[in-house]
Design a protein around this motif. Structure first.
Motif, PDB file in Angstrom:
ATOM      1  N   LEU A   1       0.556  -1.277  -0.475  1.00 20.88           N
ATOM      2  CA  LEU A   1       0.120  -0.143  -0.370  1.00 20.88           C
ATOM      3  C   LEU A   1       0.784   1.357  -0.117  1.00 20.88           C
ATOM      4  O   LEU A   1       0.847   2.641  -0.721  1.00 20.88           O
ATOM      5  N   ASN A   2       2.023   1.237   1.324  1.00 24.90           N
ATOM      6  CA  ASN A   2       3.121   1.641   0.968  1.00 24.90           C
ATOM      7  C   ASN A   2       3.333   2.647  -0.493  1.00 24.90           C
ATOM      8  O   ASN A   2       3.605   3.696  -1.339  1.00 24.90           O
ATOM      9  N   ARG A   3       4.069   1.538  -1.654  1.00 20.28           N
ATOM     10  CA  ARG A   3       4.403   1.705  -2.580  1.00 20.28           C
ATOM     11  C   ARG A   3       3.479   2.022  -3.871  1.00 20.28           C
ATOM     12  O   ARG A   3       4.038   2.584  -4.641  1.00 20.28           O
ATOM     13  N   ALA A   4       1.998   1.372  -3.551  1.00 17.21           N
ATOM     14  CA  ALA A   4       1.352   2.387  -4.494  1.00 17.21           C
ATOM     15  C   ALA A   4       0.714   3.345  -4.095  1.00 17.21           C
ATOM     16  O   ALA A   4       1.086   4.445  -5.193  1.00 17.21           O
ATOM     17  N   LYS A   5       0.868   3.734  -2.691  1.00 20.88           N
ATOM     18  CA  LYS A   5       0.657   5.089  -2.211  1.00 20.88           C
ATOM     19  C   LYS A   5       1.835   6.512  -2.702  1.00 20.88           C
ATOM     20  O   LYS A   5       1.640   7.518  -3.795  1.00 20.88           O
ATOM     21  N   ASN A   6       3.242   6.133  -2.627  1.00 21.91           N
ATOM     22  CA  ASN A   6       4.192   6.494  -3.607  1.00 21.91           C
ATOM     23  C   ASN A   6       4.138   6.732  -4.750  1.00 21.91           C
ATOM     24  O   ASN A   6       4.549   7.869  -5.484  1.00 21.91           O
ATOM     25  N   LEU A   7       3.706   5.524  -5.275  1.00 21.90           N
ATOM     26  CA  LEU A   7       3.938   5.626  -6.708  1.00 21.90           C
ATOM     27  C   LEU A   7       2.757   6.535  -7.626  1.00 21.90           C
ATOM     28  O   LEU A   7       2.959   7.593  -8.512  1.00 21.90           O
TER      29      LEU A   7
ATOM     30  N   GLU B   1      -0.712  16.838  -2.117  1.00 15.83           N
ATOM     31  CA  GLU B   1      -1.544  17.229   0.296  1.00 15.83           C
ATOM     32  C   GLU B   1      -0.994  16.264   0.668  1.00 15.83           C
ATOM     33  O   GLU B   1       0.056  15.137   0.849  1.00 15.83           O
ATOM     34  N   ALA B   2      -0.758  16.707   1.896  1.00 14.72           N
ATOM     35  CA  ALA B   2       0.224  16.308   3.164  1.00 14.72           C
ATOM     36  C   ALA B   2      -0.394  14.796   3.129  1.00 14.72           C
ATOM     37  O   ALA B   2       0.611  14.317   3.478  1.00 14.72           O
ATOM     38  N   SER B   3      -1.693  14.281   2.972  1.00 16.09           N
ATOM     39  CA  SER B   3      -2.513  12.896   3.396  1.00 16.09           C
ATOM     40  C   SER B   3      -1.431  11.794   2.761  1.00 16.09           C
ATOM     41  O   SER B   3      -0.626  11.001   2.972  1.00 16.09           O
ATOM     42  N   MET B   4      -0.639  12.238   1.557  1.00 17.33           N
ATOM     43  CA  MET B   4      -0.078  11.344   0.095  1.00 17.33           C
ATOM     44  C   MET B   4       1.491  11.021   0.248  1.00 17.33           C
ATOM     45  O   MET B   4       2.186  10.657   0.291  1.00 17.33           O
ATOM     46  N   HIS B   5       1.728  11.737   2.011  1.00 13.38           N
ATOM     47  CA  HIS B   5       3.706  11.659   2.304  1.00 13.38           C
ATOM     48  C   HIS B   5       3.691  11.511   3.340  1.00 13.38           C
ATOM     49  O   HIS B   5       4.445  10.957   3.988  1.00 13.38           O
ATOM     50  N   GLY B   6       2.361  11.006   4.771  1.00  9.70           N
ATOM     51  CA  GLY B   6       2.466  10.328   5.807  1.00  9.70           C
ATOM     52  C   GLY B   6       1.985   8.694   5.149  1.00  9.70           C
ATOM     53  O   GLY B   6       2.625   7.950   4.706  1.00  9.70           O
ATOM     54  N   LEU B   7       1.845   8.819   6.607  1.00  8.87           N
ATOM     55  CA  LEU B   7       1.152   7.033   6.249  1.00  8.87           C
ATOM     56  C   LEU B   7       0.405   6.193   5.367  1.00  8.87           C
ATOM     57  O   LEU B   7      -0.699   6.540   5.653  1.00  8.87           O
ATOM     58  N   ALA B   8       0.329   4.960   5.371  1.00  9.55           N
ATOM     59  CA  ALA B   8      -0.152   5.120   3.698  1.00  9.55           C
ATOM     60  C   ALA B   8      -1.484   4.527   4.332  1.00  9.55           C
ATOM     61  O   ALA B   8      -2.933   4.636   3.318  1.00  9.55           O
ATOM     62  N   ASN B   9      -2.109   3.944   5.574  1.00 11.40           N
ATOM     63  CA  ASN B   9      -3.087   3.577   6.009  1.00 11.40           C
ATOM     64  C   ASN B   9      -3.574   5.507   6.351  1.00 11.40           C
ATOM     65  O   ASN B   9      -4.833   4.918   6.467  1.00 11.40           O
ATOM     66  N   GLN B  10      -3.587   5.956   6.420  1.00 11.56           N
ATOM     67  CA  GLN B  10      -4.144   7.362   6.760  1.00 11.56           C
ATOM     68  C   GLN B  10      -4.287   8.308   5.577  1.00 11.56           C
ATOM     69  O   GLN B  10      -4.785   9.362   5.434  1.00 11.56           O
ATOM     70  N   ALA B  11      -4.005   8.058   3.814  1.00 13.89           N
ATOM     71  CA  ALA B  11      -3.779   7.998   2.586  1.00 13.89           C
ATOM     72  C   ALA B  11      -4.798   8.213   1.887  1.00 13.89           C
ATOM     73  O   ALA B  11      -6.330   7.462   2.780  1.00 13.89           O
ATOM     74  N   PRO B  12      -5.777   8.932   1.768  1.00 13.59           N
ATOM     75  CA  PRO B  12      -7.264   9.180   0.941  1.00 13.59           C
ATOM     76  C   PRO B  12      -7.185   7.470  -0.350  1.00 13.59           C
ATOM     77  O   PRO B  12      -7.177   8.094  -1.408  1.00 13.59           O
ATOM     78  N   TYR B  13      -7.504   6.205  -0.057  1.00  7.85           N
ATOM     79  CA  TYR B  13      -7.457   5.684  -0.881  1.00  7.85           C
ATOM     80  C   TYR B  13      -8.720   4.895  -0.558  1.00  7.85           C
ATOM     81  O   TYR B  13      -9.049   4.847   0.694  1.00  7.85           O
ATOM     82  N   VAL B  14      -9.114   4.130  -1.642  1.00  2.00           N
ATOM     83  CA  VAL B  14      -9.967   2.424  -1.540  1.00  2.00           C
ATOM     84  C   VAL B  14      -9.166   1.449  -2.323  1.00  2.00           C
ATOM     85  O   VAL B  14      -8.332   1.755  -3.227  1.00  2.00           O
ATOM     86  N   GLU B  15      -9.668   0.257  -1.724  1.00  5.53           N
ATOM     87  CA  GLU B  15      -9.482  -0.727  -2.184  1.00  5.53           C
ATOM     88  C   GLU B  15     -10.179  -1.046  -2.828  1.00  5.53           C
ATOM     89  O   GLU B  15     -11.620  -1.766  -2.639  1.00  5.53           O
TER      90      GLU B  15
END
Length: 121
Positions: A39-45, A63-77
């Motif tokens: 998930l962290n790799r996907a966020k960074n990509l 936005e800052a959430s895309m630089h922090g913890l992956a599980n706190q990023a705005p995503y859906v699986e």
């Protein structure tokens, strides 16, 4: 004395059995670590693709959430295991977010920018 030893043995055995049961019910820590890394790799990509798309770090900041913890990023699986990130961006010297990006990253690391433009209402 024998009763005391029997009671202590029963308590110890119960504690060990309950501990074993609760350990079996928990998800594997290895799976959680692996999923977190993916998930962290996907966020960074996703973030880096949008940074490139918008002219690099000299022109764009996510936005800052895309630089922090992956599980706190705005995503859906998604059902097939990919992740879709929806996040905002801005010019480096601005405090106003004016770009919204939707990016899907699959388990193989393939990145698709679904949309990247003015913030939708």
């Amino acid at each position: 004395m024998i009763e005391k030893i029997a009671a202590i043995s029963a308590i110890t055995l119960s504690t060990l059995l309950l501990g074993a049961i609760s350990i079996q019910a928990q998800p594997s820590p290895q799976n959680e670590i692996s999923t977190g890394i993916e998930l962290n790799r996907a966020k960074n990509l996703a973030r880096m693709a949008v940074e490139r798309e918008n002219g690099g770090l000299g022109n764009y900041r996510a936005e800052a959430s895309m630089h922090g913890l992956a599980n706190q990023a705005p995503y859906v699986e998604n059902s097939e295991g990919s992740w879709t990130f929806t996040f905002k961006g801005r010019r480096p010297m601005s405090s106003i977010y004016n770009i919204e990006s939707v990016v899907t990253v699959d388990q193989n690391g393939t990145v698709t920018i679904d949309s990247n433009g003015p913030i939708r209402q």
